[in-house]
Design an enzyme around this catalytic site. Structure first.
Site, short mmCIF file in Angstrom:
data_model
loop_
_atom_site.label_atom_id
_atom_site.label_comp_id
_atom_site.label_asym_id
_atom_site.label_seq_id
_atom_site.Cartn_x
_atom_site.Cartn_y
_atom_site.Cartn_z
N PHE A 150 0.85 -1.20 0.00
CA PHE A 150 0.00 0.00 0.00
C PHE A 150 0.88 1.25 0.00
O PHE A 150 0.63 2.22 0.71
CB PHE A 150 -0.93 -0.01 1.22
CG PHE A 150 -1.85 -1.20 1.25
CD1 PHE A 150 -3.00 -1.24 0.47
CD2 PHE A 150 -1.54 -2.31 2.02
CE1 PHE A 150 -3.83 -2.35 0.48
CE2 PHE A 150 -2.36 -3.43 2.04
CZ PHE A 150 -3.52 -3.45 1.26
N LEU A 248 -9.77 13.93 -0.76
CA LEU A 248 -10.90 14.77 -1.17
C LEU A 248 -10.37 16.07 -1.76
O LEU A 248 -11.01 17.11 -1.64
CB LEU A 248 -11.80 15.07 0.03
CG LEU A 248 -12.71 13.94 0.51
CD1 LEU A 248 -13.61 14.41 1.65
CD2 LEU A 248 -13.59 13.39 -0.62
N CYS A 258 -0.73 3.54 -10.82
CA CYS A 258 -1.62 2.63 -10.07
C CYS A 258 -3.11 2.88 -10.30
O CYS A 258 -3.79 2.02 -10.87
CB CYS A 258 -1.29 2.72 -8.59
SG CYS A 258 0.43 2.37 -8.26
N LYS A 261 -4.71 2.43 -13.88
CA LYS A 261 -4.59 1.03 -14.29
C LYS A 261 -5.47 0.12 -13.42
O LYS A 261 -6.19 -0.74 -13.92
CB LYS A 261 -3.12 0.64 -14.16
CG LYS A 261 -2.81 -0.81 -14.37
CD LYS A 261 -1.39 -1.15 -13.95
CE LYS A 261 -1.35 -1.53 -12.50
NZ LYS A 261 -0.12 -2.09 -12.00
C1 UGA Z 1 -1.56 4.72 -4.76
C2 UGA Z 1 -2.15 4.37 -3.37
O1 UGA Z 1 -2.39 5.58 -2.64
C3 UGA Z 1 -1.21 3.46 -2.58
O2 UGA Z 1 -1.81 3.08 -1.35
C4 UGA Z 1 -0.93 2.19 -3.43
O3 UGA Z 1 -0.04 1.32 -2.77
C5 UGA Z 1 -0.33 2.60 -4.76
O4 UGA Z 1 -1.26 3.48 -5.45
C6 UGA Z 1 -0.09 1.35 -5.58
O5 UGA Z 1 -1.06 0.69 -5.94
O6 UGA Z 1 1.07 0.98 -5.76
P1 UGA Z 1 0.25 6.48 -5.65
O7 UGA Z 1 -0.23 6.10 -7.01
O8 UGA Z 1 1.71 6.52 -5.39
O9 UGA Z 1 -0.37 5.47 -4.55
O10 UGA Z 1 -0.27 7.94 -5.34
P2 UGA Z 1 -1.47 8.62 -4.53
O11 UGA Z 1 -0.92 9.47 -3.46
O12 UGA Z 1 -2.50 7.65 -4.14
O13 UGA Z 1 -2.07 9.60 -5.66
C7 UGA Z 1 -2.61 9.09 -6.88
C8 UGA Z 1 -3.16 10.21 -7.73
O14 UGA Z 1 -4.33 10.77 -7.14
C9 UGA Z 1 -2.21 11.39 -7.94
O15 UGA Z 1 -2.23 11.78 -9.29
C10 UGA Z 1 -2.75 12.49 -7.06
O16 UGA Z 1 -2.48 13.78 -7.55
C11 UGA Z 1 -4.24 12.19 -7.13
N1 UGA Z 1 -4.99 12.71 -5.96
C12 UGA Z 1 -4.76 12.22 -4.72
C13 UGA Z 1 -5.96 13.68 -6.16
O17 UGA Z 1 -6.22 14.14 -7.29
N2 UGA Z 1 -6.67 14.12 -5.08
C14 UGA Z 1 -6.44 13.65 -3.82
O18 UGA Z 1 -7.14 14.09 -2.88
C15 UGA Z 1 -5.47 12.67 -3.64
#
Ligand code: UGA
Length: 435
Positions: A150, A248, A258, A261
């Site tokens: 995670f 949010l 991640c 996909k």
């Molecule tokens: C995500 C999950 O959060 C991890 O728990 C998981 O292990 C990982 O995928 C995986 O499957 O390997 P990650 O892709 O590194 O992690 O990044 P996140 O922090 O989750 O952000 C993902 C995307 O959502 C980013 O583009 C971010 O800008 C966007 N986001 C995030 C938003 O647009 N709004 C938010 O409130 C939070």
């Protein structure tokens, strides 16, 4: 107990290095011998805060190799961290998982626990077992387990060493005991389940977080139509403990290797099993629409895009990483280029990776810093909420620009401060100023 890790990408390398921090001796294997050489020289092929320091600190407990038999000779437990990229139809490409399972089986000499750690669709462990049974020598015992990760890019080291929970899918008491030992030094609850449940927990967690993001983006659009303020909506909703404030943040949508996909792969698995995962198709659609909505926003203030110059602040799919895979920035810039714009891009870490994708396009200028990017531009587009963008001298920047317009795709600037400087400021899901 020695641990083996196959596949030294983001997940694999973080797993390998962090287990050494917990005192294990770890053997890391990757087919890419260039990567192995880089690692042997104590260099990390991507940016992840804190990882290099840990690699240096625990280097004597780490062994890197491109040979699978080294792993099998030395390790009782092997974590599979190979890539599971998307196929054109949205399903996960599991060929690297199959490959690794086959190679492990062929070289197996004694009891080995094979653990899937890469994000995989439910029932993948079944396939790993089937493949292994075809190649393994008679009477060599082995087991398969699931221990999904995670980790978030940018905070992966902390996420690994201080997890909210550890999820482990096992089929025997023997495997359970091994995991109890591995995670003994971690201060987190361990949820033991069967393998299918563990596989689903991972996909469901990512799909849920992506749903939260698309949900708040949908509400942001409503706020824009009605004059409401998404920041207040998120804040107030988030104070409800059942909802929570995280994930949010409205903006230009989720990217990375991640969520895009995994959401697709999850509804594909639903389809295959005859289930209607319509909800996740909407989550995906809302996310893909963010790009068009952002381009429409640009057109609302600038009218024509052709021959306009944009200062692009941020290329990484989120702050804290140099990763541009599925980054909203790449999609937005592609559209702007298609419509004949010039882009002066800047990112503190992701410029090199972005360059690999966009090569030497004559309409892209790689800026030295945010001030350089702003020179002669018609608008600044903030596409990644790097902290450095919050504290720039926007008075100075305004003088460098042709027209003082900021379109903040991540709501990361202090609106009051920017509006006082007489910018046209366009945020997401709230009223800006000057337009
Ligand atoms: C995500 C999950 O959060 C991890 O728990 C998981 O292990 C990982 O995928 C995986 O499957 O390997 P990650 O892709 O590194 O992690 O990044 P996140 O922090 O989750 O952000 C993902 C995307 O959502 C980013 O583009 C971010 O800008 C966007 N986001 C995030 C938003 O647009 N709004 C938010 O409130 C939070």
């Amino acid at each position: 107990m020695n641990l083996g890790v196959i596949g030294l990408g983001h997940v694999g390398l973080v797993t390998a290095v962090c287990f050494t921090e917990k005192g294990f001796r770890v053997f890391g294997m990757d087919k890419d011998s260039n990567k192995i050489n880089t690692l042997k020289n104590k260099n990390i092929p991507f940016f992840e805060p804190g990882l290099k320091e840990l690699l240096y600190k625990n280097f004597n407990r780490l062994e890197f190799t491109d040979k699978i038999n080294v792993i099998l000779e030395n390790c009782e437990v092997i974590f599979l961290c190979v890539g599971t990229p998307p196929l054109p139809d949205g399903k996960a490409d599991l060929s690297q998982v199959e490959d690794a399972s086959r190679e492990i089986a062929k070289n197996l000499e004694r009891f080995t626990l094979v653990v899937e750690k890469s994000t995989v669709p439910v029932k993948t462990a079944e396939w790993i077992k089937k493949v292994m049974s075809l190649y393994v020598k008679k009477n060599v015992p082995y087991e398969v387990a699931s221990n999904p990760e995670f980790l978030r890019e940018g905070s992966a080291v902390k996420d690994f060493l201080e997890p909210d929970r550890v999820v482990v899918g096992v089929e025997s008491e023997r495997a359970k005991k091994i995991f109890e030992k591995i995670y003994e030094g971690f201060n987190a609850p361990i949820i033991f389940t069967d393998i299918e449940t563990a596989e689903i927990i991972k996909h469901a967690s990512n799909a849920f977080l992506a749903t939260k993001i698309s949900f708040i983006n949908m509400i942001a659009d409503l706020c824009e139509k009605t004059g409401a303020d998404i920041l207040k909506v998120s804040e107030a909703m988030g104070l409800d403990k059942r909802i929570g404030r995280e994930f949010l943040n409205a903006g230009i949508g989720y990217g990375g290797s991640c969520f895009p996909k995994d959401v697709k792969a999850f509804y594909k698995i639903g389809e295959e099993l005859g289930l209607d995962f319509e909800l996740l198709k909407c989550v995906d659609r809302i996310n893909e629409r963010r790009i068009e909505i952002f381009i429409e926003k640009i057109k609302k203030v600038l009218w024509i895009i052709r021959d306009k110059t944009f200062a692009i602040y941020g290329l990484a799919f989120k702050p804290g990483t140099d990763d541009v895979r599925e980054a909203p920035s790449t999609k937005i810039i592609k559209k702007l280029l298609e419509e004949g714009a010039f882009c002066r891009v800047y990112d503190p870490y992701a410029m090199e990776n972005f360059k690999k994708e966009f090569k030497n396009n004559s309409r892209i200028y790689y800026s030295k810093d945010p001030y350089d990017a702003a020179k002669g531009s018609n608008a600044i587009l903030i596409l990644t909420e790097w902290e450095i963008f919050e504290n720039l001298d926007y008075k100075k920047i305004k003088k460098l620009m042709e027209t003082p317009i900021i379109i903040d795709g991540r709501n990361c600037l202090d609106m009051e401060k920017i509006c006082k400087l007489d910018y046209i400021y366009v945020p997401v899901g709230r009223k800006g100023c000057g337009y």
